[in-house]
Design a protein around this motif. Structure first.
Motif, PDB file in Angstrom:
ATOM      1  N   SER A 193       0.621  -1.158   0.094  1.00 22.14           N
ATOM      2  CA  SER A 193      -0.221   0.151   0.304  1.00 22.14           C
ATOM      3  C   SER A 193       0.311   1.236   0.015  1.00 22.14           C
ATOM      4  CB  SER A 193      -1.293  -0.015   0.910  1.00 22.14           C
ATOM      5  OG  SER A 193      -1.715  -0.979   1.415  1.00 22.14           O
ATOM      6  N   ALA A 194       2.291   1.158  -1.029  1.00 16.37           N
ATOM      7  CA  ALA A 194       2.572   1.806  -0.557  1.00 16.37           C
ATOM      8  C   ALA A 194       2.658   3.687  -1.276  1.00 16.37           C
ATOM      9  CB  ALA A 194       3.976   1.630  -1.729  1.00 16.37           C
ATOM     10  N   LEU A 195       1.197   3.425  -1.854  1.00 17.37           N
ATOM     11  CA  LEU A 195       0.852   4.249  -2.766  1.00 17.37           C
ATOM     12  C   LEU A 195      -0.303   5.004  -2.218  1.00 17.37           C
ATOM     13  CD1 LEU A 195       1.356   3.315  -6.244  1.00 17.37           C
ATOM     14  CD2 LEU A 195       2.737   5.247  -5.432  1.00 17.37           C
ATOM     15  N   GLY A 196      -1.079   4.912  -0.622  1.00 14.11           N
ATOM     16  CA  GLY A 196      -2.012   4.241   0.110  1.00 14.11           C
ATOM     17  C   GLY A 196      -3.038   3.560  -0.657  1.00 14.11           C
ATOM     18  N   LEU A 212      -1.962  10.774  -2.832  1.00 14.76           N
ATOM     19  CA  LEU A 212      -1.445  10.811  -4.079  1.00 14.76           C
ATOM     20  C   LEU A 212      -1.564  12.495  -4.256  1.00 14.76           C
ATOM     21  CD1 LEU A 212      -1.217   7.532  -6.080  1.00 14.76           C
ATOM     22  CD2 LEU A 212       0.547   8.560  -4.630  1.00 14.76           C
ATOM     23  N   GLU A 213      -2.677  13.314  -3.535  1.00 15.90           N
ATOM     24  CA  GLU A 213      -3.289  13.908  -3.819  1.00 15.90           C
ATOM     25  C   GLU A 213      -2.242  15.183  -2.652  1.00 15.90           C
ATOM     26  OE1 GLU A 213      -5.665  15.205  -6.082  1.00 15.90           O
ATOM     27  OE2 GLU A 213      -5.514  13.111  -6.965  1.00 15.90           O
ATOM     28  N   ASP A 214      -1.575  14.499  -1.156  1.00 17.89           N
ATOM     29  CA  ASP A 214      -1.365  15.381  -0.573  1.00 17.89           C
ATOM     30  C   ASP A 214      -0.269  16.697  -1.753  1.00 17.89           C
ATOM     31  OD1 ASP A 214      -0.675  15.198   2.093  1.00 17.89           O
ATOM     32  OD2 ASP A 214       0.869  16.243   1.268  1.00 17.89           O
ATOM     33  N   GLU A 219       4.009  18.901  -4.710  1.00 19.80           N
ATOM     34  CA  GLU A 219       4.569  20.187  -4.419  1.00 19.80           C
ATOM     35  C   GLU A 219       6.134  19.849  -5.412  1.00 19.80           C
ATOM     36  OE1 GLU A 219       6.363  23.846  -5.044  1.00 19.80           O
ATOM     37  OE2 GLU A 219       4.256  23.319  -4.357  1.00 19.80           O
ATOM     38  N   ILE A 220       6.719  18.415  -4.446  1.00 17.56           N
ATOM     39  CA  ILE A 220       8.143  18.079  -4.571  1.00 17.56           C
ATOM     40  C   ILE A 220       7.877  17.351  -5.972  1.00 17.56           C
ATOM     41  CG2 ILE A 220       9.502  15.695  -3.720  1.00 17.56           C
ATOM     42  CD1 ILE A 220       8.511  16.729  -1.238  1.00 17.56           C
ATOM     43  N   ALA A 221       6.930  16.435  -6.583  1.00 19.15           N
ATOM     44  CA  ALA A 221       7.000  16.131  -7.529  1.00 19.15           C
ATOM     45  C   ALA A 221       6.297  16.836  -8.597  1.00 19.15           C
ATOM     46  CB  ALA A 221       5.905  15.477  -7.840  1.00 19.15           C
ATOM     47  N   LYS A 222       6.027  18.471  -8.312  1.00 18.55           N
ATOM     48  CA  LYS A 222       6.612  18.690  -9.760  1.00 18.55           C
ATOM     49  C   LYS A 222       7.968  19.709  -9.741  1.00 18.55           C
ATOM     50  CE  LYS A 222       4.236  23.538  -9.970  1.00 18.55           C
ATOM     51  NZ  LYS A 222       3.972  24.754  -9.709  1.00 18.55           N
ATOM     52  N   ARG A 226       8.036  14.982 -12.025  1.00 17.93           N
ATOM     53  CA  ARG A 226       7.726  13.419 -11.421  1.00 17.93           C
ATOM     54  C   ARG A 226       6.411  13.718 -11.308  1.00 17.93           C
ATOM     55  NH1 ARG A 226      11.706   9.981 -13.082  1.00 17.93           N
ATOM     56  NH2 ARG A 226      13.179  11.845 -13.424  1.00 17.93           N
ATOM     57  N   ASN A 227       5.460  12.223 -10.926  1.00 20.58           N
ATOM     58  CA  ASN A 227       4.003  12.386  -9.823  1.00 20.58           C
ATOM     59  C   ASN A 227       4.575  11.885  -8.627  1.00 20.58           C
ATOM     60  OD1 ASN A 227       3.914   9.584 -10.162  1.00 20.58           O
ATOM     61  ND2 ASN A 227       3.751   9.669 -12.372  1.00 20.58           N
ATOM     62  N   PRO A 228       3.558  12.650  -8.340  1.00 20.14           N
ATOM     63  CA  PRO A 228       3.342  12.728  -6.663  1.00 20.14           C
ATOM     64  C   PRO A 228       3.544  10.577  -6.029  1.00 20.14           C
ATOM     65  CG  PRO A 228       1.213  13.264  -7.125  1.00 20.14           C
ATOM     66  CD  PRO A 228       2.328  12.761  -8.435  1.00 20.14           C
ATOM     67  N   GLY A 229       2.711   9.946  -6.910  1.00 23.93           N
ATOM     68  CA  GLY A 229       3.454   8.339  -7.014  1.00 23.93           C
ATOM     69  C   GLY A 229       4.822   8.001  -7.333  1.00 23.93           C
ATOM     70  N   GLN A 230       5.371   8.105  -8.315  1.00 24.16           N
ATOM     71  CA  GLN A 230       7.318   8.592  -8.610  1.00 24.16           C
ATOM     72  C   GLN A 230       7.530   8.389  -7.445  1.00 24.16           C
ATOM     73  OE1 GLN A 230       7.302  10.342 -11.546  1.00 24.16           O
ATOM     74  NE2 GLN A 230       7.504   8.529 -13.456  1.00 24.16           N
ATOM     75  N   VAL A 231       7.818   9.845  -6.249  1.00 25.90           N
ATOM     76  CA  VAL A 231       7.812  10.810  -5.295  1.00 25.90           C
ATOM     77  C   VAL A 231       7.718   9.699  -3.900  1.00 25.90           C
ATOM     78  CG1 VAL A 231       7.655  12.172  -3.410  1.00 25.90           C
ATOM     79  CG2 VAL A 231       7.984  12.751  -6.210  1.00 25.90           C
ATOM     80  N   ALA A 232       6.446   9.455  -3.937  1.00 31.35           N
ATOM     81  CA  ALA A 232       5.987   8.076  -3.326  1.00 31.35           C
ATOM     82  C   ALA A 232       6.914   6.509  -2.528  1.00 31.35           C
ATOM     83  CB  ALA A 232       4.618   7.945  -2.710  1.00 31.35           C
ATOM     84  N   LEU A 233       7.320   6.722  -3.604  1.00 27.94           N
ATOM     85  CA  LEU A 233       7.977   5.497  -3.637  1.00 27.94           C
ATOM     86  C   LEU A 233       9.324   5.369  -3.729  1.00 27.94           C
ATOM     87  CD1 LEU A 233       6.423   3.660  -7.612  1.00 27.94           C
ATOM     88  CD2 LEU A 233       5.826   2.661  -4.933  1.00 27.94           C
ATOM     89  N   ARG A 234      10.039   6.824  -4.253  1.00 25.17           N
ATOM     90  CA  ARG A 234      11.351   7.027  -4.312  1.00 25.17           C
ATOM     91  C   ARG A 234      11.266   6.972  -2.320  1.00 25.17           C
ATOM     92  NH1 ARG A 234      16.127   6.623  -7.150  1.00 25.17           N
ATOM     93  NH2 ARG A 234      17.889   7.799  -5.223  1.00 25.17           N
TER      94      ARG A 234
END
Length: 299
Positions: A193-196, A212-214, A219-222, A226-234
């Motif tokens: 559940s790493a992406l929610g 992923l709407e956080d 902001e970090i993704a932008k 990247r997209n928020p999912g990629q940031v959450a995985l990284r």
């Protein structure tokens, strides 16, 4: 320690290697079985080598079929792939453990799995026998808190330490204390559940927050394009967590694999750490009154 630049695997305490990014293949009833097969084939073509299944999903035949097709067409060899399966709660009597794994192997049409996990601290001996018999390369646990891990590690006559503890883990539940504990015992933390999570009403409450709407993740993704999912995985990879990304959508399967060619700064990591609110999507409420319910402990 994970060397994300050169190797996309982490060495387990039994000497085997586990790829740090895996595809979760658990599907809700709405996902047609054929979709699982296609998703696994796409994932292998993209570069995924780690696949995670749970007993409840009942789509092992499709996963096995996809794997065999990609082996047959020369894309991969069996030894390039890392396949995890779990023991479902009805098979915890020691004499049922091996037959349950053998049934999984028959459905997959594979000779062995790479990792076999249990959810409660009973069946360790039987698990060790499955490893000795060559039916699984490694053995591990899932949803254990630190007390349950201690209990297993202090078991008299323990032959093999669990190589990993697979738990829900994401920026809203970053499991930092459990992660430190596991690292101190040379046990890898694996995040599901790493992406929610998809809002499967069977497991997850409707009003759960959308990770992923956080705004912080967005902001970090932008900033990194990247997209928020990629940031959450990284985020997980950089803190030494093996991460499972679940998707049956070709575009997202590809996107989720694009996490090796950018790096979050220490400030990014700190900002994401700050999102923790100990929020669980999957509470396993049916087991709340069980003496082994794992989530009553702080970690």
């Amino acid at each position: 320690m994970m060397d994300l630049k050169h190797s996309r695997s982490v060495k387990l305490n039994d000497g085997h290697f586990m790829p740090v990014l895996g595809l979760g293949t658990g599907a809700s009833d709405e996902v047609p079985k054929g979709k699982t097969r296609e998703a696994v084939k796409v994932a292998i073509d993209v570069g995924y080598r780690h696949f995670d299944a749970s007993y409840v999903c009942q789509n092992k035949e499709e996963v096995g079929q996809a794997v065999r097709e990609k082996i047959a067409d020369g894309t991969v060899k069996r030894e390039d792939l890392f396949y995890t399966t779990k023991l479902w709660a009805t098979f915890f009597q020691p004499e049922l453990v091996r037959p349950a794994l053998e049934r999984s192997l028959k459905e997959l049409q594979l000779d062995y799995v790479d990792l076999f996990l249990i959810n409660v601290p009973f069946a360790m001996k039987a698990l060790e026998k499955c490893k000795d018999a060559g039916l699984t390369k490694s053995i591990g646990v899932s949803n254990f808190n630190h007390k349950q891990l201690e209990m297993i590690l202090n078991k008299p006559g323990l032959k093999y330490k669990p190589v990993c503890n697979q738990v829900e883990c994401h920026p809203y539940l970053n499991q930092s204390k459990l992660l430190e504990f596991c690292k101190s015992k040379d046990i890898v933390l694996v995040a599901y559940s790493a992406l929610g999570t998809q809002r499967d009403p069977k497991w997850v409450q409707e009003d759960s927050p959308h990770l992923l709407e956080d705004p912080v993740l967005k902001e970090i993704a932008k900033k990194h394009s990247r997209n928020p999912g990629q940031v959450a995985l990284r985020y997980q990879l950089q803190r030494g967590v093996v991460v499972l990304a679940k998707s049956f959508n070709e575009k997202r399967i590809k996107g989720n694999f694009q996490v090796f060619d950018f790096e979050l700064t220490p400030e990014d990591m700190k900002a994401i750490d700050g999102l923790n609110r100990n929020f669980r999507y999957i509470k396993l409420e049916f087991a709340v009154h069980h003496p082994w319910y794992p989530f009553s402990e702080e970690y």
